[in-house]
Design a protein around this motif. Structure first.
Motif, short mmCIF file in Angstrom:
data_model
loop_
_atom_site.label_atom_id
_atom_site.label_comp_id
_atom_site.label_asym_id
_atom_site.label_seq_id
_atom_site.Cartn_x
_atom_site.Cartn_y
_atom_site.Cartn_z
N VAL A 1 20.29 54.42 19.39
CA VAL A 1 20.80 55.52 20.21
C VAL A 1 19.98 55.55 21.49
O VAL A 1 18.75 55.63 21.45
CB VAL A 1 20.67 56.87 19.47
CG1 VAL A 1 21.28 57.99 20.31
CG2 VAL A 1 21.34 56.79 18.10
N ILE B 1 16.47 65.11 33.26
CA ILE B 1 15.64 65.41 32.09
C ILE B 1 14.42 66.17 32.58
O ILE B 1 13.76 65.75 33.51
CB ILE B 1 15.23 64.13 31.36
CG1 ILE B 1 16.48 63.38 30.89
CG2 ILE B 1 14.35 64.43 30.18
CD1 ILE B 1 16.18 62.05 30.22
N TRP C 1 15.16 65.48 23.20
CA TRP C 1 16.21 65.00 22.31
C TRP C 1 15.80 65.27 20.88
O TRP C 1 14.61 65.29 20.56
CB TRP C 1 16.44 63.49 22.49
CG TRP C 1 17.67 62.97 21.83
CD1 TRP C 1 18.96 63.11 22.24
CD2 TRP C 1 17.74 62.20 20.61
NE1 TRP C 1 19.82 62.46 21.37
CE2 TRP C 1 19.08 61.91 20.37
CE3 TRP C 1 16.76 61.73 19.72
CZ2 TRP C 1 19.50 61.16 19.26
CZ3 TRP C 1 17.18 61.00 18.61
CH2 TRP C 1 18.54 60.72 18.39
N GLY D 1 23.74 59.17 30.52
CA GLY D 1 24.27 59.84 29.34
C GLY D 1 23.72 59.23 28.08
O GLY D 1 22.62 58.69 28.07
N GLU D 2 24.50 59.27 27.00
CA GLU D 2 24.06 58.76 25.70
C GLU D 2 25.04 57.74 25.20
O GLU D 2 26.26 57.92 25.29
CB GLU D 2 23.92 59.92 24.71
CG GLU D 2 23.36 59.51 23.35
CD GLU D 2 23.10 60.71 22.45
OE1 GLU D 2 22.39 61.63 22.88
OE2 GLU D 2 23.62 60.72 21.32
N TRP D 3 24.52 56.63 24.67
CA TRP D 3 25.37 55.60 24.10
C TRP D 3 24.65 54.96 22.92
O TRP D 3 23.45 55.17 22.73
CB TRP D 3 25.76 54.55 25.14
CG TRP D 3 24.64 53.72 25.70
CD1 TRP D 3 24.24 52.48 25.32
CD2 TRP D 3 23.77 54.09 26.77
NE1 TRP D 3 23.18 52.04 26.07
CE2 TRP D 3 22.87 53.01 26.97
CE3 TRP D 3 23.64 55.22 27.58
CZ2 TRP D 3 21.86 53.03 27.94
CZ3 TRP D 3 22.65 55.24 28.55
CH2 TRP D 3 21.78 54.16 28.73
N ARG D 4 25.39 54.19 22.13
CA ARG D 4 24.83 53.59 20.92
C ARG D 4 25.12 52.10 20.88
O ARG D 4 26.21 51.66 21.23
CB ARG D 4 25.38 54.27 19.66
CG ARG D 4 25.02 55.77 19.61
CD ARG D 4 25.27 56.40 18.25
NE ARG D 4 24.79 57.79 18.23
CZ ARG D 4 24.34 58.41 17.15
NH1 ARG D 4 24.30 57.78 15.99
NH2 ARG D 4 23.93 59.67 17.21
N ARG E 1 19.43 57.44 25.19
CA ARG E 1 19.71 58.61 26.01
C ARG E 1 19.01 58.44 27.34
O ARG E 1 17.79 58.33 27.40
CB ARG E 1 19.22 59.89 25.33
CG ARG E 1 19.54 61.17 26.10
CD ARG E 1 18.97 62.39 25.41
NE ARG E 1 19.44 63.63 25.99
CZ ARG E 1 18.89 64.26 27.02
NH1 ARG E 1 17.82 63.73 27.60
NH2 ARG E 1 19.38 65.39 27.50
N GLU F 1 14.66 55.79 29.75
CA GLU F 1 15.67 55.99 28.72
C GLU F 1 15.00 56.07 27.35
O GLU F 1 14.28 55.15 26.98
CB GLU F 1 16.68 54.83 28.70
CG GLU F 1 17.11 54.30 30.04
CD GLU F 1 16.29 53.08 30.47
OE1 GLU F 1 16.90 52.09 30.90
OE2 GLU F 1 15.05 53.13 30.33
N TRP G 1 11.13 53.65 17.73
CA TRP G 1 11.66 54.24 18.96
C TRP G 1 10.87 53.72 20.16
O TRP G 1 9.80 53.16 20.02
CB TRP G 1 11.62 55.77 18.90
CG TRP G 1 10.24 56.36 18.87
CD1 TRP G 1 9.40 56.45 17.80
CD2 TRP G 1 9.54 56.92 19.99
NE1 TRP G 1 8.22 57.04 18.18
CE2 TRP G 1 8.27 57.34 19.50
CE3 TRP G 1 9.84 57.12 21.33
CZ2 TRP G 1 7.34 57.95 20.34
CZ3 TRP G 1 8.92 57.73 22.16
CH2 TRP G 1 7.68 58.14 21.65
#
Length: 298
Positions: A65, A3, A13, A71-74, A67, A36, A29
């Protein structure tokens, strides 16, 4: 996945177009201890009108969410019954949601913290005090809080400390000696971490910054160069503070007790700035503007 980091704000993002088209809203958030970015996203039907409290209609469904370097996951959440005033990440892929206020009943104080596992299952409920104004977690899973005046001077036993460190079972791991702080906390402002050190910004008669080493020792007590920053980040002898109006104040440490302002600049990014919260992690300040999230290096 790397990043970008820069001394100018860099967008890292943005809420995906498919979420926007589906009518999803980004609410609370945070930034985790490993850098992350985590955003609570809910369907439009659960989002309360702008400026109202709580910011979601209870109970609500949604997903967090995340990131990060992997990677990205939920993380799916279902039937959440507390206001999502604060979101934080804990080790092991766990998610912490916290309501800022807690009511007292005949059975005791309402549990205003909920911990969810990586699969979204509720694993623990916590009592985290009343009138939480700033909150962060560290890489070891401790929860650091600063309370508002109604917490500091109310009946909740946790709020009386003004600033506090808890473990994930809700046990106190750090509390201040008011003689060390040089002032009586009135209102929490923002929180950040730098390595294993937690930083809490607050004000009493004046604005202060307290750095806490979880291994013990005297806390670092400094004056804030800004009365009420939205957020801040510290990297050794450098720091950056974000003002509610969108101004970045860059500082250098001039002594153990204070900072010297070096320059001021506008964030200069599109969208409406989140004037309530920004997060500092290891010298990088993260903030939100519109549906985009940005980071800037101290």
């Amino acid at each position: 996945m790397s990043i970008p980091v820069s001394d100018r704000p860099v967008e890292v993002w943005r809420l995906p177009a498919e979420d926007v088209r589906a009518g999803h809203r980004a609410l609370t958030w945070t930034v985790g201890p490993q850098g992350e970015l985590a955003v609570l996203v809910v369907p439009e039907r659960y989002a309360a009108p702008a400026g109202s409290w709580p910011c979601a209609r209870l109970p609500f469904d949604g997903e967090v969410v995340v990131r990060g370097p992997r990677g990205e996951w939920r993380v799916p959440l279902t039937g959440v019954g507390i206001p999502p005033d604060f979101l934080a990440l804990l080790p092991g892929g766990r998610v912490l949601l916290v309501g800022g206020r807690a009511e007292e009943s005949a059975d005791g104080w309402e549990r205003n913290g909920q911990v969810f596992g990586p699969d979204g299952r509720l694993t623990r409920e916590l009592q985290l005090g009343d009138d939480v104004q700033a909150l962060t977690t560290d890489r070891d899973g401790r929860i650091w809080l600063a309370f508002g005046d109604e917490g500091n001077y109310g009946d909740n036993p946790l709020g009386q400390y003004g600033l506090l460190g808890l473990d994930t079972a809700g046990r106190i791991v750090w509390q201040p000696d008011f003689g060390q702080l040089g002032d009586q906390p009135l209102e929490g402002l923002a929180a950040a971490t730098e390595g294993r050190r937690a930083w809490l910004a607050w004000y009493g008669d004046r604005s202060h910054l307290t750095g806490i080493d979880p291994d013990g020792g005297e806390p670092v007590v400094m004056r804030l160069p800004a009365r009420q920053p939205v957020g801040f980040a510290i990297a050794g002898d450098r720091a950056v503070f974000l003002q509610p109006g969108g101004e970045l104040i860059r500082c250098e440490r001039e002594s153990r007790k204070g900072w010297r302002e070096v320059r001021r600049e506008r964030v200069g990014v599109p969208g409406g700035l989140d004037r309530g919260r920004a997060h500092g992690r290891d010298g990088v300040l993260w903030f939100r503007s519109g549906n985009g999230w940005f980071r800037v290096e101290a």
